[in-house]
Design a protein around this motif. Sequence first.
Motif, mmCIF file in Angstrom:
data_model
loop_
_atom_site.group_PDB
_atom_site.id
_atom_site.type_symbol
_atom_site.label_atom_id
_atom_site.label_comp_id
_atom_site.label_asym_id
_atom_site.label_seq_id
_atom_site.Cartn_x
_atom_site.Cartn_y
_atom_site.Cartn_z
ATOM 1 N N GLU A 56 0.805 -1.105 0.003
ATOM 2 C CA GLU A 56 0.144 0.030 0.022
ATOM 3 C C GLU A 56 0.943 1.238 -0.025
ATOM 4 O O GLU A 56 0.780 2.403 -0.869
ATOM 5 C CB GLU A 56 -0.815 0.062 1.179
ATOM 6 N N PHE A 57 1.923 1.130 0.790
ATOM 7 C CA PHE A 57 2.670 2.361 0.934
ATOM 8 C C PHE A 57 3.461 2.617 -0.475
ATOM 9 O O PHE A 57 3.527 3.809 -0.741
ATOM 10 C CB PHE A 57 3.835 2.252 1.852
ATOM 11 N N LEU A 58 3.765 1.500 -0.949
ATOM 12 C CA LEU A 58 4.569 1.919 -2.365
ATOM 13 C C LEU A 58 3.469 2.303 -3.633
ATOM 14 O O LEU A 58 3.801 2.969 -4.375
ATOM 15 C CB LEU A 58 5.183 0.692 -2.826
ATOM 16 N N ARG A 59 2.508 1.813 -3.183
ATOM 17 C CA ARG A 59 1.369 1.956 -4.255
ATOM 18 C C ARG A 59 0.915 3.820 -4.158
ATOM 19 O O ARG A 59 0.978 4.264 -5.170
ATOM 20 C CB ARG A 59 -0.052 1.314 -4.300
ATOM 21 N N GLN A 60 1.080 4.129 -2.950
ATOM 22 C CA GLN A 60 0.685 5.542 -2.949
ATOM 23 C C GLN A 60 1.965 6.381 -3.492
ATOM 24 O O GLN A 60 1.674 7.218 -3.973
ATOM 25 C CB GLN A 60 0.709 6.037 -1.179
ATOM 26 N N HIS A 61 3.304 5.839 -3.155
ATOM 27 C CA HIS A 61 4.412 6.362 -3.540
ATOM 28 C C HIS A 61 4.140 6.253 -4.942
ATOM 29 O O HIS A 61 4.812 7.582 -5.707
ATOM 30 C CB HIS A 61 5.701 5.741 -3.114
ATOM 31 N N ALA A 62 3.856 5.436 -5.814
ATOM 32 C CA ALA A 62 3.824 5.475 -7.279
ATOM 33 C C ALA A 62 2.851 6.572 -7.672
ATOM 34 O O ALA A 62 3.346 7.129 -8.581
ATOM 35 C CB ALA A 62 3.343 4.083 -7.762
ATOM 36 N N GLU A 63 1.716 6.826 -7.068
ATOM 37 C CA GLU A 63 0.888 7.968 -7.336
ATOM 38 C C GLU A 63 1.349 9.339 -7.196
ATOM 39 O O GLU A 63 1.484 10.186 -7.894
ATOM 40 C CB GLU A 63 -0.526 7.628 -6.468
ATOM 41 N N GLU A 64 2.208 9.493 -5.916
ATOM 42 C CA GLU A 64 2.949 10.610 -5.785
ATOM 43 C C GLU A 64 3.900 10.687 -6.814
ATOM 44 O O GLU A 64 3.993 11.997 -7.264
ATOM 45 C CB GLU A 64 3.587 10.456 -4.466
ATOM 46 N N GLU A 65 4.710 9.827 -7.392
ATOM 47 C CA GLU A 65 5.600 10.122 -8.466
ATOM 48 C C GLU A 65 4.884 10.550 -9.551
ATOM 49 O O GLU A 65 5.384 11.427 -10.541
ATOM 50 C CB GLU A 65 6.415 8.839 -8.675
#
Length: 171
Positions: free
Chosen positions: A41-50
């Motif tokens: 979940e954390f990395l999916r959020q980070h993907a969206e941020e990028e």
Amino acid sequence: MLNQTILEKLNKQINLEFYSSNLYLQMSAWCLSKGLDGCGEFLRQHAEEEKTHMYRLFDYVNETGSMAVLGAITAPKTEWASVIDLFQAIYDHECAITKAINGLMGAALAENDYSTANFLQWYVSEQHEEEHLFHSILEKANMIGTEGRGLFMLDREIQKMAAARAAQPQG
């Protein structure tokens, strides 16, 4: 209108940010496949941020009267030896992005393009935060360990980070 040197560098950065989004989404899938739902979940959020970082650059280029140009995005790798290797790869990637942003800032200043330098200042600050974030995750992973319960605890800690990020106002 941007000069050609700055335009080419900004377009390269757009594509680097797009690659970062794909990389973190792929890493999210790897985590999920390993039962690491918090990390996923954390990395999916980070993907969206990028992706938002990419759009911010895209909009800036177009607002200057220039045209953003998207290139081919290399497919990210799909396997990591461990969650520590995965977060080390993220940290190394963020250090490379910082180097690219610093190079862009240097080029903008060398070209006396103060508008672009001012725009890039947000990215300079953001990269400091990104490096600090992933360095701290690596420190936690090394402190807690990633065997058995340690991996479970690490995933829970990162899940808390994901929940805190989700609760922050978007802007």
